[in-house]
Design a protein around this motif. Structure first.
Motif, PDB file in Angstrom:
ATOM      1  N   LEU A  97       0.835  -1.198   0.000  1.00  0.00           N
ATOM      2  CA  LEU A  97       0.000   0.000   0.000  1.00  0.00           C
ATOM      3  C   LEU A  97       0.873   1.253   0.000  1.00  0.00           C
ATOM      4  CD1 LEU A  97      -2.829   1.208   0.133  1.00  0.00           C
ATOM      5  CD2 LEU A  97      -2.738   1.012   2.617  1.00  0.00           C
ATOM      6  N   ALA A  98       1.945   1.241   0.785  1.00  0.00           N
ATOM      7  CA  ALA A  98       2.863   2.374   0.834  1.00  0.00           C
ATOM      8  C   ALA A  98       3.542   2.589  -0.515  1.00  0.00           C
ATOM      9  CB  ALA A  98       3.909   2.153   1.924  1.00  0.00           C
ATOM     10  N   VAL A  99       3.933   1.495  -1.174  1.00  0.00           N
ATOM     11  CA  VAL A  99       4.564   1.595  -2.490  1.00  0.00           C
ATOM     12  C   VAL A  99       3.591   2.196  -3.502  1.00  0.00           C
ATOM     13  CG1 VAL A  99       5.499   0.273  -4.434  1.00  0.00           C
ATOM     14  CG2 VAL A  99       6.187  -0.278  -2.086  1.00  0.00           C
ATOM     15  N   LEU A 100       2.330   1.762  -3.442  1.00  0.00           N
ATOM     16  CA  LEU A 100       1.311   2.288  -4.359  1.00  0.00           C
ATOM     17  C   LEU A 100       1.113   3.789  -4.156  1.00  0.00           C
ATOM     18  CD1 LEU A 100      -0.953   1.879  -6.448  1.00  0.00           C
ATOM     19  CD2 LEU A 100      -2.499   1.326  -4.529  1.00  0.00           C
ATOM     20  N   ILE A 101       1.023   4.218  -2.898  1.00  0.00           N
ATOM     21  CA  ILE A 101       0.846   5.641  -2.585  1.00  0.00           C
ATOM     22  C   ILE A 101       2.031   6.448  -3.096  1.00  0.00           C
ATOM     23  CG2 ILE A 101       0.728   7.323  -0.703  1.00  0.00           C
ATOM     24  CD1 ILE A 101      -0.875   5.182   0.874  1.00  0.00           C
ATOM     25  N   LEU A 102       3.233   5.924  -2.896  1.00  0.00           N
ATOM     26  CA  LEU A 102       4.435   6.613  -3.348  1.00  0.00           C
ATOM     27  C   LEU A 102       4.476   6.716  -4.873  1.00  0.00           C
ATOM     28  CD1 LEU A 102       7.124   7.908  -2.544  1.00  0.00           C
ATOM     29  CD2 LEU A 102       8.176   5.632  -2.689  1.00  0.00           C
ATOM     30  N   ALA A 103       4.095   5.659  -5.556  1.00  0.00           N
ATOM     31  CA  ALA A 103       4.103   5.669  -7.023  1.00  0.00           C
ATOM     32  C   ALA A 103       3.115   6.702  -7.571  1.00  0.00           C
ATOM     33  CB  ALA A 103       3.761   4.277  -7.555  1.00  0.00           C
TER      34      ALA A 103
END
Length: 875
Positions: free
Chosen positions: A472-478
């Motif tokens: 989820l954190a990776v998705l938000i960052l992307a």
């Protein structure tokens, strides 16, 4: 303000609600009556000059107006032949246009009209048989054959197939057409007739414009009223051959005010209707609908009344204050109501539940209000007055919404649920059966709650946050990286027409002017020259040099002459050429060239004497406008006492958009630098569209300044309250991310930064930080009770997340209601704000919990390791 101070303050409010609810209600009603009286004086008055930022360019424009008088303000009357396929130059069509000009000239505040029939009205006075002028002849009273003959003759003169002086004979010395040259006259005719008109091949035109010049000394309010009076006067007239339409900056501003009033009428009904539906769906109890709605109504009365009292401008931007304050105000009521219900479900009395709701949720709401107010007040950094006023208005409204929620709404809630009766009654000790019934009741409420959509959704969010944090954190960052790329590409725009529906007649007419007339988008830009003494050869030649340098500039209007293409400008150099053309003896007397410019023999004394002569000359030199030589000189040259201290060069630009206008501005500044001016003289480019690029630049700078200030101040306030710098930064992470996302979204859906959407990032912080603070405050409360990070976030999302979803839906609905506004910028603002609230909510219940859980787990691990290291080692 620390946590303890906040708690004590809200505790005092809670005691006041319990002890004196009726007193609070009466005081609120008295204040409402006071503010309500102010509402009778409210009027929406949008002055687009107020959108100009405070700058050197603006000050130069003001000085130019002081030196040379305000330029005449223009009102356009667009004339079509009745079926829009025939000729507006027919005899009957010209007579009806003449009727318009005569009626309009009778209106106080109208200086003159400029039109093809005004030109014809000068021409038909020529009696070629006697070689003289007959002042009694007009387009309204000469016979048809005269109009027909003179129309054809004028066009032949202009296309060069007929010699003017030979045709007029002796009368040629008595009449001055327009600017005294055929080139200028041809330019005027093509300016007034639609682009289908071809002077070299035919004499027909599908449409024409009547330019009504209004008194430039009138105030913006008076000009709007005058423009509308001109429109109403003409529209009341009856025509057989033509149809008429109107537009101008002042007509557009008048219509913006009308649209603002219409928008408010639509919004008030629409927003409150939506709020009622959402509250009914969420709480399913009448008092949880009526009391919050009543509180919101009183909040708006207080807000608008205060705006009127302190003199804030009610511009078109004020329309957005209503949904913003209502959207946030309903949030506060929802949070208080949800916590109150939660405590009542635990078995607390009305007094206890209302006290807990005010002191716990109220504390989070108070913190959110402080940061929200800071975000709105960050707009005080803007150099655009309406944006500053908007920020102040929103800050006032939000403060009132919070104050009335914890006092008026809490008092009404307390009375409605029997709080006073409960306190007076002796509370019995429940027996065993009563406890069983209470437990069964709570079980039913719990089952009902667990079956609700918001509860199931909150459970799902909690599971995702705890079990899938990394992806989820990776998705938000992307998404943030992609959003950041789009954010830097969002364009900025400022156009008065964006405030009006595209189908309104004044907007359609403005579009038609741009499409059908070459001059439809002409604007005037100035080069203001100031100095201690401009009556010198060097200063005169500098003005000429600037105009020579303009020859290759882009997007400046040019006149085709027998000597080639020339910039269409107005200056002392241009006027001197015209005057010495009319009166050749001037050039001889003052040692000037036949163009009226200095020669090698010209001295400063010659220039000074020449300026003195023409400045005070009362000879009529323009038959069309009836202006004297001195009148015309005073439009381009200023004398203070005995010194000539200012002159102006007016040029016409035809730029399309900010990029081309910026190029015009840059090239004119280069021209000034290349030409050079004598010591003590300065030249400033101002006026026209180049001032609009300042608005655009200010919009961009305002967004940057207000966003940075709002983030810093919000973080600082939170850090001071919690006495922890990290806790101060945590709530800003979701809102900063939301700001990036919304700017990227604006680029994708082609919504520009304008006077309303430019505030979206500050609003994101102001609105979105509420959600972050509620999440963080509840998480902290659960941890303080001894819960683990995972359990604390689960409880936070289940309880606060549910309230946040409901409050966000109400706020989103409030802003989405702006989509029904007839004003495009308001619709864009409503859509963008609704999206940014959605982003803020999602990031508050997804991104922030990830950070809180991660931080909580780290602290737990540290404490666990510390405990393990302190345990005695087994032998």
């Amino acid at each position: 303000m620390g946590v303890k101070v906040s708690s004590n303050l809200l505790g005092g409010v809670a005691r006041g609600v319990q002890d004196r609810p009726l007193v609070i209600i009466v005081l609120v009603l008295i204040m409402t009556g006071f503010f309500g009286v102010q509402l009778t004086n409210i009027k929406f008055e949008t002055n687009f000059d107020k959108f100009q930022p405070e700058s050197d360019m603006n000050l130069a424009a003001d000085r130019a107006a002081d030196y040379f008088g305000e330029d005449a303000q223009i009102h356009f009357i667009l004339v079509h032949e009745d079926n829009r396929e025939e000729d507006v130059l027919t005899i009957d069509a010209q007579r009806e246009q003449y009727m318009i000009t005569q009626a309009v000239k009778e209106i106080d505040g109208v200086d003159m009209t400029v039109s093809f029939v005004d030109l014809m009205d000068v021409i038909v006075k020529i009696d070629t048989s006697k070689g003289e002028i007959n002042e009694n002849w007009t387009v309204g009273n000469v016979d048809d054959s005269s109009i027909n003959r003179w129309t054809g003759t004028l066009l032949k003169i202009l296309n060069g197939t007929l010699d003017l002086s030979g045709f007029l004979g002796a009368a040629s010395s008595e009449i001055t057409l327009s600017n005294s040259t055929l080139d200028e006259l041809e330019f005027l005719v093509t300016f007034l007739l639609s682009s289908d008109f071809d002077i070299d091949h035919h004499t027909h035109a599908l449409s024409t414009i009547i330019v009504v010049q209004l008194d430039g000394t009138l105030t913006a309010k008076e000009l709007k009223a005058l423009s509308n009076h001109v429109r109403e006067t003409v529209d009341e007239m009856s025509f057989d051959e033509i149809t008429v339409r109107h537009t101008s900056q002042h007509i557009l501003a008048y219509d913006v005010d009308s649209a603002s009033g219409e928008t408010n009428r639509i919004l008030i009904g629409g927003i409150f209707g939506l709020m009622i539906l959402i509250l009914a769906f969420s709480f399913r109890k009448l008092s949880y609908i009526t009391w919050p709605i009543l509180t919101l109504i009183i909040t708006m009365v207080w807000t608008l009344g205060t705006m009127q009292l302190i003199g804030l401008n009610f511009t078109a931007m004020a329309v957005a204050v209503i949904p913003l304050v209502i959207g946030l105000g309903i949030d506060y009521s929802v949070h208080i109501s949800r916590r109150y219900q939660e405590e009542r479900a635990k078995g607390l009395s009305v007094s206890e539940a209302i006290s807990v709701a005010i002191t716990t949720v109220g504390s989070a709401v108070l913190l959110a209000v402080i940061t929200t107010v800071i975000a709105f007040l960050s707009n005080l950094t803007s150099s655009i007055i309406p944006i500053r006023d908007f920020g102040i208005s929103c800050a006032i409204g939000v403060s009132y919404a919070f104050l009335l929620t914890i006092t008026l709404y809490a008092s009404l809630r307390y009375l409605a649920d029997g709080g006073m009766r409960e306190r007076k009654a002796e509370k019995p000790v429940p027996d065993e059966s009563a406890l069983i019934l209470h437990a069964l009741s709570n079980t039913k409420e719990l089952q009902k709650k667990e079956n609700s959509l918001t509860y199931r959704l909150s459970c799902g969010i909690s599971n995702v946050v705890r079990n899938h944090a990394k992806p989820l954190a990776v998705l938000i960052l992307a998404i943030s990286v992609v959003g950041l790329y789009g954010a830097v590409l969002v364009p900025s725009e400022f156009n008065i027409e964006d405030f009006l529906p595209p189908e309104w007649d004044s907007v359609l007419t403005a579009d038609a002017l741009r499409e059908d007339f070459e001059a439809g988008s002409y604007t005037v830009t100035y080069v203001l020259v100031e100095g201690t003494d401009l009556s010198t050869v060097e200063a005169f030649n500098s003005v000429i040099s600037v105009q020579d340098e303009m020859a290759d500039d882009s997007h400046l209007v040019k006149v085709e002459t027998s000597e080639g293409s020339q910039i269409h400008s107005e200056s002392i150099a241009d006027l001197s050429t015209l005057l010495t053309g009319q009166y050749p003896e001037l050039a001889i007397e003052y040692n000037l060239s036949n163009l009226g410019h200095p020669t090698a023999e010209t001295t400063d004394a010659d220039v000074r004497a020449y300026f003195d002569h023409i400045y005070d000359n009362t000879t009529v030199s323009d038959q069309f406008s009836n202006l004297t030589m001195g009148d015309r000189v005073k439009k381009v040259l200023h004398r203070d006492g005995g010194n000539y201290d200012a002159t102006i060069i007016r040029v016409y630009e035809n730029s399309d958009g900010a990029e081309q206008t910026s190029r015009v501005y840059d090239e004119l500044n280069e021209d000034v630098q290349k030409a050079g001016f004598p010591s003590g003289a300065t030249a400033t480019v101002t006026g026209g569209m180049v001032m609009t690029i300042q608005v655009i630049a200010s919009l961009q700078q305002n967004m940057i300044n207000s966003t940075i200030l709002a983030v810093i101040m919000a973080a600082l306030v939170v850090a001071l309250i919690y006495r922890n710098a990290i806790l101060g930064l945590l709530p800003t992470i979701p809102v900063v991310t939301s700001s990036i996302w919304i700017l990227g979204t604006m680029y994708v859906i082609s919504v520009p930064l304008n006077v309303l959407t430019v505030m979206v990032t500050a609003l994101t912080i102001g609105l979105g930080i509420d959600y972050s603070i509620h999440v963080m405050e509840r998480f902290k409360e659960e941890v303080d009770k001894g819960a683990s990070a995972d359990d604390a976030i689960h409880s936070t999302v289940l309880h606060t997340g549910s309230a946040l979803i409901i409050s966000a839906v109400t706020t989103i609905a409030a802003f989405l209601s702006l989509i029904i506004s007839p004003m495009p910028v308001v619709r864009q603002f409503g859509l963008i704000t609704a999206i940014t609230i959605t982003y803020s909510l999602l990031l508050s219940i997804f991104a922030l919990p990830i950070i809180l859980v991660w931080r909580g787990r780290r602290q737990e691990n540290k404490e666990k390791k510390k405990e393990e290291s302190s345990e005695p080692t087994q032998p």
